[in-house]
Design an enzyme around this catalytic site. Structure first.
Site, PDB file in Angstrom:
ATOM      1  N   LYS A 126       0.809  -1.225   0.000  1.00  0.00           N
ATOM      2  CA  LYS A 126       0.000   0.000   0.000  1.00  0.00           C
ATOM      3  C   LYS A 126       0.836   1.266   0.000  1.00  0.00           C
ATOM      4  O   LYS A 126       0.385   2.309  -0.447  1.00  0.00           O
ATOM      5  CB  LYS A 126      -0.981  -0.006   1.169  1.00  0.00           C
ATOM      6  CG  LYS A 126      -2.059  -1.074   0.996  1.00  0.00           C
ATOM      7  CD  LYS A 126      -3.236  -0.878   1.916  1.00  0.00           C
ATOM      8  CE  LYS A 126      -4.349  -1.852   1.546  1.00  0.00           C
ATOM      9  NZ  LYS A 126      -5.338  -2.015   2.586  1.00  0.00           N
TER      10      LYS A 126
ATOM     11  N   LYS B  15      -5.640 -11.698  -5.290  1.00  0.00           N
ATOM     12  CA  LYS B  15      -6.852 -11.931  -4.492  1.00  0.00           C
ATOM     13  C   LYS B  15      -7.965 -10.955  -4.883  1.00  0.00           C
ATOM     14  O   LYS B  15      -7.690  -9.840  -5.353  1.00  0.00           O
ATOM     15  CB  LYS B  15      -6.529 -11.846  -2.995  1.00  0.00           C
ATOM     16  CG  LYS B  15      -6.193 -10.475  -2.515  1.00  0.00           C
ATOM     17  CD  LYS B  15      -6.228 -10.355  -0.997  1.00  0.00           C
ATOM     18  CE  LYS B  15      -5.982  -8.900  -0.666  1.00  0.00           C
ATOM     19  NZ  LYS B  15      -6.178  -8.461   0.654  1.00  0.00           N
TER      20      LYS B  15
ATOM     21  N   LYS C 120     -11.556  -5.183  -2.626  1.00  0.00           N
ATOM     22  CA  LYS C 120     -12.616  -4.177  -2.637  1.00  0.00           C
ATOM     23  C   LYS C 120     -12.273  -3.034  -3.581  1.00  0.00           C
ATOM     24  O   LYS C 120     -13.158  -2.360  -4.087  1.00  0.00           O
ATOM     25  CB  LYS C 120     -12.781  -3.582  -1.226  1.00  0.00           C
ATOM     26  CG  LYS C 120     -13.237  -4.546  -0.149  1.00  0.00           C
ATOM     27  CD  LYS C 120     -13.139  -3.829   1.205  1.00  0.00           C
ATOM     28  CE  LYS C 120     -13.377  -4.775   2.362  1.00  0.00           C
ATOM     29  NZ  LYS C 120     -12.824  -4.266   3.625  1.00  0.00           N
TER      30      LYS C 120
END
Ligand code: TYM
Length: 326
Positions: A111, A192, A195
């Site tokens: 991130k 994966k 969202k």
């Protein structure tokens, strides 16, 4: 009876990965354990959030918690920022964690991507997660595979504190499901389901309508071999769909392979649409009933009161053992 804790970030687009990896476990566990389930809004502000959307997303997750079958009489359901012990304990745990171990966290590396202006909160994230878990003397933490490293560091910190300050924390364990622990993206089964991915067809959100679900599954990436066989390494697309089918239906993967022996991907995908829609629509009906209700607000306020009582006991013990206050 074991103590169970878990949380979900209110960052929108709660998807079947979240459901099959974590939320489904929450419901199973509440029958025989003492469960605390949190909406971790303080974690979500480690990246920028629009305040109005954040508030909406918090209530969306809360309503989904109820809609999937969490029962506020059996489980304590609350919003993290409404219980001050989380941020208080996070600071104390930060002082017992090392910059080296925090900088090794995959999530932080992904991130922040080496960006020097990445928020410090993103770096400190695992200490807040450890605080969530340790505050409730949790034995079991039901999560998806992507949280493994965070559970490990929580255990390390708990053991370190216990060694230095005397028995202060229960050392928790992660609980991962076999089929649902890592649901992959539908357009790229090597990453994966997430969202935040730009392509909405990479995921199935719990609030998607049946038309969208059908489109996403029928478009999903598979291979050209045409054989319905589980092989995550060589056939990640179909293997992921088999996992999803198995998690929703409760059928073992081997039985599903047998059932579709000789069938094409089209037939299998169509049936998977049905299995998925059948599981998700009842959740959406309950969600619509509760989302705007006063009852939801009452559940969250009562949950926060209950969580505060438990957390204050732990904070008193922590402060005593650390020699904080008078
Ligand atoms: P979050 O909000 O990203 O995800 C919520 C839960 O969903 C699981 N999950 C998945 N499982 C299977 N396949 C996927 N593709 C997938 N994507 C997500 C996650 O593993 C998680 O269980 N750090 C946590 C929130 C948190 C927490 C906690 C969890 C904060 N404090 C304390 C447990 C205990 C997170 O970001 O989850």
């Amino acid at each position: 009876m074991k103590k169970v804790f878990s949380g979900v970030q209110p960052t929108g687009n709660i998807h079947i990965g979240n459901y099959l990896g974590a939320l489904k476990q929450f419901v199973e566990l509440q029958e025989e354990n003492d469960c605390v389930y949190c909406i971790v809004d303080l974690h979500s502000i480690t990246l920028p959030q629009d305040p109005k959307i954040l508030r909406k997303n918090i209530l969306d997750v809360a309503a989904l918690y109820i809609a999937i079958g969490l029962n506020p009489k059996k489980s304590t359901i609350f919003v993290q920022s409404m219980v001050s012990g989380h941020s208080e304990l996070a600071w104390i745990l930060l002082c017992s964690s090392y910059t080296g171990e925090l900088s090794r966290m995959t999530q932080f590396k992904q991130k922040s991507r080496g960006n020097e202006s990445a928020p410090t909160g993103l770096f400190a994230y695992p200490a807040l997660m450890a605080a969530d878990i340790l505050l409730y003397d949790s034995n079991v933490v039901p999560v998806g595979n992507d949280q493994k490293q965070h559970i490990e560091i929580t255990r390390d910190i708990a053991i370190r504190v216990n060694n230095k300050y005397g028995k202060t924390f229960v050392v928790p364990e992660g609980r991962f499901l076999k089929e649902g622990a890592r649901i992959m993206s539908l357009d790229d089964p090597t990453v994966k389901m997430s969202k935040s991915a730009e392509n909405i067809h990479s995921r199935i959100s719990l609030l998607d309508d049946s038309g969208k679900i059908k489109k996403s599954i029928m478009k999903s990436t598979t291979d050209s071999e045409g054989e319905i066989r589980f092989d995550m390494e060589n056939k990640p697309g179909i293997s992921n769909l088999l996992n999803i089918y198995s998690s929703f239906s409760g059928l073992p993967v081997a039985d599903i392979e047998k059932k579709y022996e000789g069938s094409g991907y089209g037939v299998f995908k169509k049936d998977l649409v049905e299995v998925t829609v059948e599981s998700i629509i009842p959740i959406q009906l309950r969600y619509n009933e509760i989302r705007e209700s006063e009852e939801l607000i009452r559940i969250l306020k009562e949950g926060a009161e209950r969580a505060t009582v438990i957390s204050e006991k732990t904070m008193n013990r922590v402060k005593e053992n650390f020699g904080l206050g008078i």
